[in-house]
Scaffold this active site. Sequence first.
Site, PDB file in Angstrom:
ATOM      1  N   ASP A 148       4.412 -10.756  -0.967  1.00 17.51           N
ATOM      2  CA  ASP A 148       4.275  -9.309  -0.833  1.00 17.51           C
ATOM      3  C   ASP A 148       5.104  -8.795   0.353  1.00 17.51           C
ATOM      4  O   ASP A 148       5.785  -7.779   0.249  1.00 17.51           O
ATOM      5  CB  ASP A 148       2.803  -8.941  -0.651  1.00 17.51           C
ATOM      6  N   VAL A 176       6.017   0.236   1.210  1.00 16.21           N
ATOM      7  CA  VAL A 176       6.037  -0.488   2.487  1.00 16.21           C
ATOM      8  C   VAL A 176       5.275   0.350   3.506  1.00 16.21           C
ATOM      9  O   VAL A 176       5.620   1.499   3.742  1.00 16.21           O
ATOM     10  CB  VAL A 176       7.480  -0.720   2.995  1.00 16.21           C
ATOM     11  N   GLU A 229       7.002   5.868  -1.077  1.00 17.89           N
ATOM     12  CA  GLU A 229       6.750   5.668   0.349  1.00 17.89           C
ATOM     13  C   GLU A 229       5.715   4.585   0.608  1.00 17.89           C
ATOM     14  O   GLU A 229       5.800   3.844   1.579  1.00 17.89           O
ATOM     15  CB  GLU A 229       6.284   6.988   0.974  1.00 17.89           C
ATOM     16  N   GLY A 245      -5.626  -0.368   2.817  1.00 16.55           N
ATOM     17  CA  GLY A 245      -6.804   0.424   2.498  1.00 16.55           C
ATOM     18  C   GLY A 245      -6.514   1.421   1.397  1.00 16.55           C
ATOM     19  O   GLY A 245      -5.447   2.032   1.353  1.00 16.55           O
ATOM     20  N   THR A 250      -0.364   0.587 -10.487  1.00 16.90           N
ATOM     21  CA  THR A 250      -0.632  -0.766 -10.952  1.00 16.90           C
ATOM     22  C   THR A 250       0.249  -1.762 -10.193  1.00 16.90           C
ATOM     23  O   THR A 250       1.043  -1.387  -9.335  1.00 16.90           O
ATOM     24  CB  THR A 250      -0.313  -0.897 -12.459  1.00 16.90           C
ATOM     25  N   VAL A 264      -7.212   2.126  -5.647  1.00 18.16           N
ATOM     26  CA  VAL A 264      -6.258   3.127  -5.166  1.00 18.16           C
ATOM     27  C   VAL A 264      -6.160   4.298  -6.143  1.00 18.16           C
ATOM     28  O   VAL A 264      -6.210   5.467  -5.752  1.00 18.16           O
ATOM     29  CB  VAL A 264      -4.869   2.502  -4.945  1.00 18.16           C
ATOM     30  N   LYS A 267       8.507  -6.300   0.345  1.00 18.87           N
ATOM     31  CA  LYS A 267       8.658  -5.129   1.218  1.00 18.87           C
ATOM     32  C   LYS A 267       9.950  -5.223   2.030  1.00 18.87           C
ATOM     33  O   LYS A 267      10.653  -4.216   2.202  1.00 18.87           O
ATOM     34  CB  LYS A 267       7.451  -5.018   2.153  1.00 18.87           C
TER      35      LYS A 267
END
Length: 806
Positions: free
Chosen positions: A663, A593, A590, A786, A539, A459, A667
């Site tokens: 995870d 989630v 942003e 992604g 990170t 990312v 969220k």
Amino acid sequence: MKIIKFGGKSLENGKGISQTIKIIQRNYQQNTNLAIVVSARGKATDELLHLIALAKKGEDFSAEWADFQTKQNHLSLISLQKYFDEVETLLSGIKLLEECSDKTQDRILAYGEIISVNYLTAQLEKNGIAAKAIDAGDLFLTNDEFGNAAVNFAISEAKTQAYFNSLEPHILPIVTGFIAKNSHGERTTLGRNGSNYSASLLANFLNADLLENYTHVDGIFTGNPDEIHEAIKIEQLSYADAAELAQFGANILHAKTIEPLQQKNIALKILNTFGDDAQTGTLISANPEDKTVRALASLKNKALIHFKGKGLLGKVGVDGRIFKAFQNNNISVGMISQGSSERGIAMVVSEDQAEKAVKSLKQEFKEDIEKGDVDEIFAEKGLGVLAIIGLNLNLFDKPYRSLVRNQITPKLFNNTITGNTICLLLTEKELNKAIQVIHGELFDQPKKVHIAVIGHGLVGKTLIEQILVQRKSILEEKNIDLRIFAIANSQKVLLAVNGVQENWEELKKKIPQNTDIQKYIISFAQQNALENLIMIDNTASENVAKSYALFAENGFDIVSSNKIANTLPYSDYQKFRKILRRNNKKYYYETNVGAGLPLIDTIKLLHLSGENITRIKGVFSGSLSYIFNHYSIENKTFEEVVLEAKEKGYTEPDPREDLSGNDVARKLLILARELKIPSEFEDVQIQNLIPEALKSLPKEEFFERMHEMNPIYQQEKDALQDNEVLRYVGDLQWDNENQTSSLEVKLVKASQASALGQIKGADSIFEIYTESYGDQPLVIQGAGAGAKVTARGVFGDVLRISEILD
């Protein structure tokens, strides 16, 4: 008549003296009614002061003295030995006595100009110009204030005119700057940078039409070009604005230079000795074409004298006693601020006069201190004054907001009587940064946004590439200059003041490992006065997340794809929000989630508008979306689908981080807290998709035994109806009336005809139920995983912060 003045750099050995001779030749051919004024060559004045300092200490100065003579004698066409002998005699006397009076110092410093004028005259005569070296001591009469003598205008004007009237028309006068003599014939000087003053006096006395001042810069700029690379050359200036700039430290103007020129309406042009013949420089005159001129100037080495005394409230004459004490001790005061709620006054003086100022006040108010009427008298050092010239107070709102955003708070604020100059007293640590910030605002220059990227995995690397590719178009369309000044991971940090380029990965390989990356980045930003700071965390590090407060307290806004800071204990979560508010910093997340989907911002807007959100339900994980979308309808084992998702980069390297449900739970917790539900991670009911026997295995062994999960999920799949699919969902329900909540993460069956059942690939979907919408939810759906999508979401947060940096 035209007067031309050359500064020290213009007379240095090599290109300087060569260019100066060419300029004089060109002007002499065009106008024989000409006079030249010169400074000491190179850094002669500073070098002579250093020699005096060595001699006063009784130290050997022979090496420095030999070096001075070599430089001044370079390619000389005449013998300068008699001047060298005279200086050496004076220096030897100082060394013997270990003291030097101001009078003796003036005698020595004068030789810098005397050597310069004789050297240049010989060079010009070699080039066919009949030149005459003139000692300004034969023209200018001063008082006895050695080091900063005052000129007697009437007598000096008469002497100058008489002297010049006696010269033959073809003779080119070469006059010393900086030096003069008193009525006893003793050498005096006009103060540092006094050569400019000498030139303006000569122009006044001879009723010149123009004074040209040749320096090493192209003219006067909107700020010091050494401090502000984007400084703009000012084409024309009024006498008043030029005088203000000179007063506040513009190096190429002497504070007293303007008055003699203004008195007789003589224009002054600032030019570059090393520029081309077509240069325009800066023209200073009574009526510039552009009367709206703005510029910045600064003075360093200032101190603030604090005087406080509650017992003096309402007493008459206190101010008079303060300034009488200063007058008796020859202390000059710049800015002044006086309190009203209690007796207090603060005054700005030069730092080298601070201790004397405090001492003089303590002596004057000795009895008041003993009575307890005066509480404190002390000096605060390490300060500087920033002057914003040409700006009215009613236009200062935007620059001031920018200062506040960059955590710069002036200690004093002053608007001059003319209303045309605003002065700020700042710490020297803040001064350079304040100059950069205000200059950008005043001249509508691209807003520089300095970015530190921590984490350059998939990312992070994608984000860096996106910023570098889009930087030019953002600059053109938004007038925002994005500069990535730091790229770091847990071991290394690459730093670049003007921003990294496409070769950043190669450069980062070559740098050594660092410790305490966060403090290293902050220190670099402070040392280089970088403004408009944003830290990006890509990170999954708890250590980095816990450093957000440190970044905010040091002027950084924060953008993060790391969820940890938003899922720490609720007390820590609230504490960090208070730190953000206290430091006026933004925190955008942003992508925490929904990757690049506009979910958090939508929920914030609904909540702030008073919409009561009753439920948020959906597929929160792009990884698990891909797994169950495919597993539900394809003839593959659960293991095959999970490994396929891993190969496509949808899951973490260890898929258990996704399959655990943690995870999704994080969220869900983040969304709950956006609705001001004071929840903790433990409040979320989580269905962990990993069998107990596989949870704590080493990663390699987990992959070997992952097939053990196949029968478990085959059973779930077999239980589906024909029109059903499996979905792993987060479900938040909120009862506002009773202030109760339910947070649950679980595997459910969903109808293929439903919104949940229709999502494809790695899409995420969020159904937002509110009182206004009733049973019809607001649906947000799109790519939920992604690197490109997440990086683009982070980039969007960076741009949102950049656009509100006003």
